[in-house]
Design a protein around this motif. Structure first.
Motif, PDB file in Angstrom:
ATOM      1  N   ASP A 107      63.222 222.951  19.764  1.00  0.00           N
ATOM      2  CA  ASP A 107      63.488 223.426  18.395  1.00  0.00           C
ATOM      3  C   ASP A 107      62.225 223.875  17.658  1.00  0.00           C
ATOM      4  O   ASP A 107      62.317 224.414  16.548  1.00  0.00           O
ATOM      5  CB  ASP A 107      64.197 222.340  17.582  1.00  0.00           C
ATOM      6  N   ASP A 108      61.053 223.641  18.251  1.00  0.00           N
ATOM      7  CA  ASP A 108      59.807 224.109  17.613  1.00  0.00           C
ATOM      8  C   ASP A 108      59.491 225.567  17.940  1.00  0.00           C
ATOM      9  O   ASP A 108      58.556 226.139  17.371  1.00  0.00           O
ATOM     10  CB  ASP A 108      58.627 223.236  18.070  1.00  0.00           C
ATOM     11  N   ILE A 109      60.233 226.148  18.871  1.00  0.00           N
ATOM     12  CA  ILE A 109      59.962 227.542  19.256  1.00  0.00           C
ATOM     13  C   ILE A 109      60.607 228.478  18.226  1.00  0.00           C
ATOM     14  O   ILE A 109      61.811 228.394  17.963  1.00  0.00           O
ATOM     15  CB  ILE A 109      60.523 227.847  20.668  1.00  0.00           C
ATOM     16  N   ASP A 110      59.790 229.363  17.658  1.00  0.00           N
ATOM     17  CA  ASP A 110      60.291 230.315  16.655  1.00  0.00           C
ATOM     18  C   ASP A 110      60.797 231.611  17.282  1.00  0.00           C
ATOM     19  O   ASP A 110      61.775 232.198  16.815  1.00  0.00           O
ATOM     20  CB  ASP A 110      59.169 230.670  15.668  1.00  0.00           C
ATOM     21  N   ILE A 111      60.070 232.076  18.295  1.00  0.00           N
ATOM     22  CA  ILE A 111      60.428 233.340  18.951  1.00  0.00           C
ATOM     23  C   ILE A 111      60.351 233.143  20.458  1.00  0.00           C
ATOM     24  O   ILE A 111      59.371 232.596  20.975  1.00  0.00           O
ATOM     25  CB  ILE A 111      59.462 234.478  18.551  1.00  0.00           C
ATOM     26  N   HIS A 121      62.411 235.064  34.744  1.00  0.00           N
ATOM     27  CA  HIS A 121      61.801 235.216  33.413  1.00  0.00           C
ATOM     28  C   HIS A 121      62.742 234.818  32.282  1.00  0.00           C
ATOM     29  O   HIS A 121      62.334 234.830  31.115  1.00  0.00           O
ATOM     30  CB  HIS A 121      61.332 236.671  33.215  1.00  0.00           C
ATOM     31  N   ILE A 122      63.991 234.471  32.629  1.00  0.00           N
ATOM     32  CA  ILE A 122      64.977 234.216  31.566  1.00  0.00           C
ATOM     33  C   ILE A 122      65.778 232.927  31.752  1.00  0.00           C
ATOM     34  O   ILE A 122      66.648 232.622  30.945  1.00  0.00           O
ATOM     35  CB  ILE A 122      65.970 235.402  31.436  1.00  0.00           C
ATOM     36  N   GLY A 123      65.441 232.168  32.807  1.00  0.00           N
ATOM     37  CA  GLY A 123      66.304 231.041  33.178  1.00  0.00           C
ATOM     38  C   GLY A 123      66.464 229.976  32.109  1.00  0.00           C
ATOM     39  O   GLY A 123      67.560 229.450  31.896  1.00  0.00           O
ATOM     40  N   TRP A 124      65.358 229.617  31.446  1.00  0.00           N
ATOM     41  CA  TRP A 124      65.446 228.588  30.403  1.00  0.00           C
ATOM     42  C   TRP A 124      65.949 229.147  29.072  1.00  0.00           C
ATOM     43  O   TRP A 124      65.998 228.423  28.082  1.00  0.00           O
ATOM     44  CB  TRP A 124      64.094 227.892  30.211  1.00  0.00           C
ATOM     45  N   VAL A 134      74.308 227.220  26.667  1.00  0.00           N
ATOM     46  CA  VAL A 134      73.961 227.316  25.247  1.00  0.00           C
ATOM     47  C   VAL A 134      72.465 227.635  25.131  1.00  0.00           C
ATOM     48  O   VAL A 134      71.678 227.334  26.042  1.00  0.00           O
ATOM     49  CB  VAL A 134      74.289 226.008  24.488  1.00  0.00           C
ATOM     50  N   PRO A 135      72.045 228.245  24.017  1.00  0.00           N
ATOM     51  CA  PRO A 135      70.612 228.543  23.852  1.00  0.00           C
ATOM     52  C   PRO A 135      69.781 227.257  23.934  1.00  0.00           C
ATOM     53  O   PRO A 135      70.075 226.276  23.257  1.00  0.00           O
ATOM     54  CB  PRO A 135      70.545 229.147  22.442  1.00  0.00           C
ATOM     55  N   THR A 136      68.743 227.291  24.778  1.00  0.00           N
ATOM     56  CA  THR A 136      67.850 226.123  24.901  1.00  0.00           C
ATOM     57  C   THR A 136      67.018 225.958  23.633  1.00  0.00           C
ATOM     58  O   THR A 136      66.773 224.837  23.192  1.00  0.00           O
ATOM     59  CB  THR A 136      66.893 226.317  26.098  1.00  0.00           C
ATOM     60  N   PHE A 137      66.601 227.095  23.090  1.00  0.00           N
ATOM     61  CA  PHE A 137      65.702 227.073  21.930  1.00  0.00           C
ATOM     62  C   PHE A 137      66.542 227.409  20.697  1.00  0.00           C
ATOM     63  O   PHE A 137      66.675 228.559  20.288  1.00  0.00           O
ATOM     64  CB  PHE A 137      64.537 228.050  22.176  1.00  0.00           C
ATOM     65  N   GLY A 138      67.124 226.359  20.148  1.00  0.00           N
ATOM     66  CA  GLY A 138      68.228 226.522  19.201  1.00  0.00           C
ATOM     67  C   GLY A 138      67.834 227.088  17.855  1.00  0.00           C
ATOM     68  O   GLY A 138      68.707 227.500  17.074  1.00  0.00           O
TER      69      GLY A 138
END
Ligand SMILES: [Zn+2]
Length: 292
Positions: A107-111, A121-124, A134-138
């Motif tokens: 949840d700390d990832i902004d972009i 390049h897109i697995g996570w 569901v989005p990992t980086f919510g």
């Protein structure tokens, strides 16, 4: 951790090494051709004993002020990738633990910046929760190149699931459906001093990031340069490049620019080192100078 002006950069590993026989990555090329560069390429980038190219599958973390950007999201977990054993249905990869080790939760990832839409390049981008992707980086916005997205969506419509190990359906579409994606183009500004640049060839719509600070530049150059091997041999395209000639032209342009401007290059799969600078010998051969 590498500092560049106001930015801090580091890698979060997902699979290392990702080892590919040289002929699988670079069709028709032999390990013996690389012997003159053994001092630079061994042991981190080429395993001369087994004839394999060694890559790291990793994200790059870019922190500027309060903004936290994650560049590419590797292979992920639970993703069905039956054609590649070391990517298939992974569990306990430790990736999110390594993110936590640098003090960050998803949840700390902004972009999240997706340089291109290959499966490594897109697995996570997504994770499996109660049987759904569901989005990992919510709390993040996910940036995807518009032409890259349009290309793979069209290919998917023609032959569903037959590209990029089926990753479009489990690692891209759930984000689209949840409203997490901004489609972006060459030149898009993520924040002051950080812009997207077109790096066509490996895929048609591949994008990198250019970080600029007081005339100095650093390029997150994705798969425009898979391995330092291609610093010595810019004309070696990989089996996975959709347009090899365009990939070569992009790579040569990047290397020339790196020499001219003393820029840092940060390829997606660079192992062991944070970055490279590029030197040009009097005999016209490019050489990597690794930055710890
Ligand atoms: Zn890749």
């Amino acid at each position: 951790m590498l500092s560049f002006g106001p930015a801090r950069m580091s890698a979060i590993g997902d699979l290392d090494p990702f080892a590919l026989p040289i002929d699988l990555l670079f069709p028709g090329r032999s390990i013996e051709t690389l012997r003159p560069h053994e001092a630079e390429l061994a042991p981190h980038h080429v395993d001369f004993d087994t004839g394999r190219i060694l890559l790291g599958v990793q994200s790059h973390l870019l922190q500027i002020g309060t903004l936290t950007i994650l560049i590419d999201t590797c292979i992920g977990e639970h993703k069905p990738r039956p054609l590649r054993a070391d990517w298939n249905a992974r569990v306990a990869s430790g990736y999110l633990d390594r993110l936590a080790a640098v003090g960050l939760s998803p949840d700390d990832i902004d972009i999240v910046m997706c340089t291109h839409l290959h499966a490594d390049h897109i697995g996570w981008n997504t994770r499996l929760v109660d049987g759904r992707w569901v989005p990992t980086f919510g709390k993040a916005r996910y940036l995807i190149g518009r032409s890259e997205f349009d290309h793979w969506r069209t290919e998917e419509e023609k032959a569903p699931g037959s590209h990029n190990h089926g990753s479009f359906s489990d690692s891209v579409m759930p984000l689209i459906e949840a409203g997490y994606v901004d489609l972006v183009e060459d030149g898009y500004e993520l924040c002051q001093g950080v812009n997207l640049i077109a790096l066509p060839g490996h895929t048609g719509g591949q994008l990198g990031l250019c970080l600029c600070h007081q005339q100095q530049q650093a390029f997150f150059c994705a798969d425009a340069l898979h391995s330092p091997v291609q610093v010595f041999h810019p004309d070696w395209a990989t089996r996975f490049c959709t347009d090899p000639q365009a990939a070569i032209a992009t790579r040569r342009g990047l290397l020339a620019r790196a020499v001219e401007t003393s820029a840092l290059l940060i390829p997606a799969h660079l192992r062991h080192f944070s970055a490279m600078r590029i030197l040009l010998d009097v005999d016209g051969i490019y050489r990597p100078e690794f930055v710890p």
